[in-house]
Design a protein around this motif. Structure first.
Motif, PDB file in Angstrom:
ATOM      1  N   UNK A   1       3.569  17.634  -3.205  1.00 13.96           N
ATOM      2  CA  UNK A   1       2.718  19.032  -2.514  1.00 13.96           C
ATOM      3  C   UNK A   1       2.752  18.688  -0.973  1.00 13.96           C
ATOM      4  N   UNK A   2       2.814  20.033  -0.241  1.00 18.05           N
ATOM      5  CA  UNK A   2       3.439  19.819   0.956  1.00 18.05           C
ATOM      6  C   UNK A   2       2.174  18.971   1.651  1.00 18.05           C
ATOM      7  N   UNK A   3       0.577  19.239   1.214  1.00 17.06           N
ATOM      8  CA  UNK A   3      -0.446  18.520   1.816  1.00 17.06           C
ATOM      9  C   UNK A   3      -0.294  17.148   1.614  1.00 17.06           C
ATOM     10  N   UNK A   4       0.279  16.368   0.458  1.00 15.78           N
ATOM     11  CA  UNK A   4       0.290  15.159  -0.022  1.00 15.78           C
ATOM     12  C   UNK A   4       1.352  14.631   0.650  1.00 15.78           C
ATOM     13  N   UNK A   5       2.490  15.206   1.219  1.00 15.41           N
ATOM     14  CA  UNK A   5       3.610  14.844   1.524  1.00 15.41           C
ATOM     15  C   UNK A   5       3.262  14.669   3.151  1.00 15.41           C
ATOM     16  N   UNK A   6       2.425  15.378   3.855  1.00 11.44           N
ATOM     17  CA  UNK A   6       1.992  15.502   5.133  1.00 11.44           C
ATOM     18  C   UNK A   6       1.205  13.986   5.168  1.00 11.44           C
ATOM     19  N   UNK A   7       0.154  13.961   4.454  1.00  8.93           N
ATOM     20  CA  UNK A   7      -0.778  12.599   4.191  1.00  8.93           C
ATOM     21  C   UNK A   7       0.105  11.470   4.255  1.00  8.93           C
ATOM     22  N   UNK A   8       1.184  11.369   3.357  1.00  7.53           N
ATOM     23  CA  UNK A   8       2.002  10.335   3.193  1.00  7.53           C
ATOM     24  C   UNK A   8       2.737  10.054   4.746  1.00  7.53           C
TER      25      UNK A   8
ATOM     26  N   UNK B   1       0.807  -1.302  -0.149  1.00  6.43           N
ATOM     27  CA  UNK B   1      -0.091   0.023   0.022  1.00  6.43           C
ATOM     28  C   UNK B   1       0.893   1.226   0.061  1.00  6.43           C
ATOM     29  N   UNK B   2       1.971   1.285   0.968  1.00 10.50           N
ATOM     30  CA  UNK B   2       2.980   2.474   1.084  1.00 10.50           C
ATOM     31  C   UNK B   2       3.424   2.648  -0.345  1.00 10.50           C
ATOM     32  N   UNK B   3       4.090   1.498  -1.027  1.00 11.26           N
ATOM     33  CA  UNK B   3       4.799   1.590  -2.149  1.00 11.26           C
ATOM     34  C   UNK B   3       3.930   2.102  -3.397  1.00 11.26           C
ATOM     35  N   UNK B   4       2.596   1.784  -3.472  1.00  6.17           N
ATOM     36  CA  UNK B   4       1.806   2.085  -4.461  1.00  6.17           C
ATOM     37  C   UNK B   4       1.449   3.925  -4.215  1.00  6.17           C
ATOM     38  N   UNK B   5       1.376   4.190  -2.979  1.00  5.11           N
ATOM     39  CA  UNK B   5       1.045   5.639  -2.479  1.00  5.11           C
ATOM     40  C   UNK B   5       2.323   6.476  -2.968  1.00  5.11           C
ATOM     41  N   UNK B   6       3.512   5.942  -3.023  1.00  7.65           N
ATOM     42  CA  UNK B   6       4.540   6.652  -3.339  1.00  7.65           C
ATOM     43  C   UNK B   6       4.895   6.599  -4.817  1.00  7.65           C
ATOM     44  N   UNK B   7       4.479   5.557  -5.565  1.00  9.03           N
ATOM     45  CA  UNK B   7       4.216   5.580  -6.858  1.00  9.03           C
ATOM     46  C   UNK B   7       3.205   6.544  -7.375  1.00  9.03           C
ATOM     47  N   UNK B   8       2.306   6.554  -6.773  1.00 16.06           N
ATOM     48  CA  UNK B   8       1.084   7.444  -7.358  1.00 16.06           C
ATOM     49  C   UNK B   8       1.578   8.887  -7.245  1.00 16.06           C
ATOM     50  N   UNK B   9       2.224   9.507  -5.978  1.00 14.64           N
ATOM     51  CA  UNK B   9       2.643  10.586  -5.767  1.00 14.64           C
ATOM     52  C   UNK B   9       3.804  11.090  -6.620  1.00 14.64           C
ATOM     53  N   UNK B  10       4.512  10.326  -7.294  1.00 13.96           N
ATOM     54  CA  UNK B  10       5.379  10.611  -8.293  1.00 13.96           C
ATOM     55  C   UNK B  10       5.278  10.061  -9.596  1.00 13.96           C
ATOM     56  N   UNK B  11       3.932   9.990 -10.043  1.00 14.61           N
ATOM     57  CA  UNK B  11       3.633   9.527 -11.079  1.00 14.61           C
ATOM     58  C   UNK B  11       3.403  10.465 -12.328  1.00 14.61           C
ATOM     59  N   UNK B  12       3.392  11.780 -12.161  1.00 15.11           N
ATOM     60  CA  UNK B  12       3.340  12.545 -13.094  1.00 15.11           C
ATOM     61  C   UNK B  12       4.669  13.580 -13.220  1.00 15.11           C
ATOM     62  N   UNK B  13       5.828  13.008 -13.498  1.00 16.32           N
ATOM     63  CA  UNK B  13       6.988  13.961 -13.601  1.00 16.32           C
ATOM     64  C   UNK B  13       7.002  15.069 -14.620  1.00 16.32           C
TER      65      UNK B  13
END
Length: 240
Positions: free
Chosen positions: A106-113, A18-30
């Motif tokens: 984003x700061x918000x997404x980083x806080x969520x992660x 779940x965590x790995x998927x969240x990290x991939x999603x957070x960086x999926x649009x470089x």
């Protein structure tokens, strides 16, 4: 395509699916960016966390005289400061060295992660500690290492970091840094750096050609540098 950021985090510990998927999603649009592109400049209001997925970048500061000091090199998988969003304004700039693919979180997404994925939070804090250890080593070089020790030490560091992420094919390492950039990182003039590089070549320790570093005698280069990789904290990798 492999996600270099996720690969780096996995060297610091186990991430569940779940965590790995969240990290991939957070960086999926470089974004694909050209060389010498400023991601952010000194004086700008801090924004998202920048994640380098491909290519190289650097932190830098421009002095009133117009000269530049490079403060750090960012390789694939590296990111800028975890808490950069807490600053009122940037005290340095970040610029691509080569063409690069850079994601933003984003700061918000980083806080969520960080809040919902403890293993991600731990890995991110370890990356911050390694960055701080690297900065301390650079300060030591500037203050106490001789010119030849300083150059040898940086070459050892970059080679080791590159080898860990699969960028080097021993004893060769693609090093996309001009002598001007290296001089700006080492606090030297390009002429002085050129003399030191020639000395290291004559010692048979290493050779730097355009875009490529060859470590001809690793033991000798390590001895000249007085290099100890403990500040890269590799012993933490793989820890749960």
């Amino acid at each position: 395509m492999s996600n270099r950021f996720l690969d780096k985090l996995l060297t610091f510990g186990t991430l569940d699916a779940e965590t790995a998927s969240a990290v991939e999603a957070a960086t999926s649009q470089p974004r694909s960016l050209p060389a010498k592109h400023d991601l952010i400049r000194e004086g700008d209001r801090p924004g998202p966390v920048f994640v380098v997925l491909e290519g190289w970048a650097c932190r830098y500061k421009i002095l009133p005289s117009g000269t530049r000091q490079i403060l750090a090199f960012l390789m694939p998988g590296d990111c800028c400061d975890l808490h950069i969003g807490l600053l009122a304004e940037m005290d340095h700039g970040i610029q691509t060295v080569t063409s690069a693919r850079v994601a933003t979180i984003s700061r918000e997404l980083m806080d969520e992660l960080m809040d919902h994925h403890p293993s991600f939070e731990r890995a991110m804090y370890i990356t911050q500690l390694v960055d701080e250890g690297t900065m301390r080593s650079w300060i030591t070089s500037m203050g106490r290492r001789t010119s030849i020790e300083r150059v040898a030490h940086l070459m050892c560091e970059l080679y080791l970091r590159g080898r860990h992420i699969g960028l080097s094919d021993a004893p060769h390492f693609a090093l996309p840094l001009s002598q001007i950039m290296l001089a700006d990182a080492l606090g030297m003039t390009p002429v002085h750096l050129n003399r030191v590089l020639k000395e290291l070549r004559l010692h048979g320790a290493m050779a730097l050609k355009r875009g490529s570093l060859s470590i001809t005698d690793p033991a000798k280069l390590t001895r000249i540098a007085g290099f100890d990789d403990n500040y890269l904290h590799r012993h933490l990798r793989g820890a749960g």
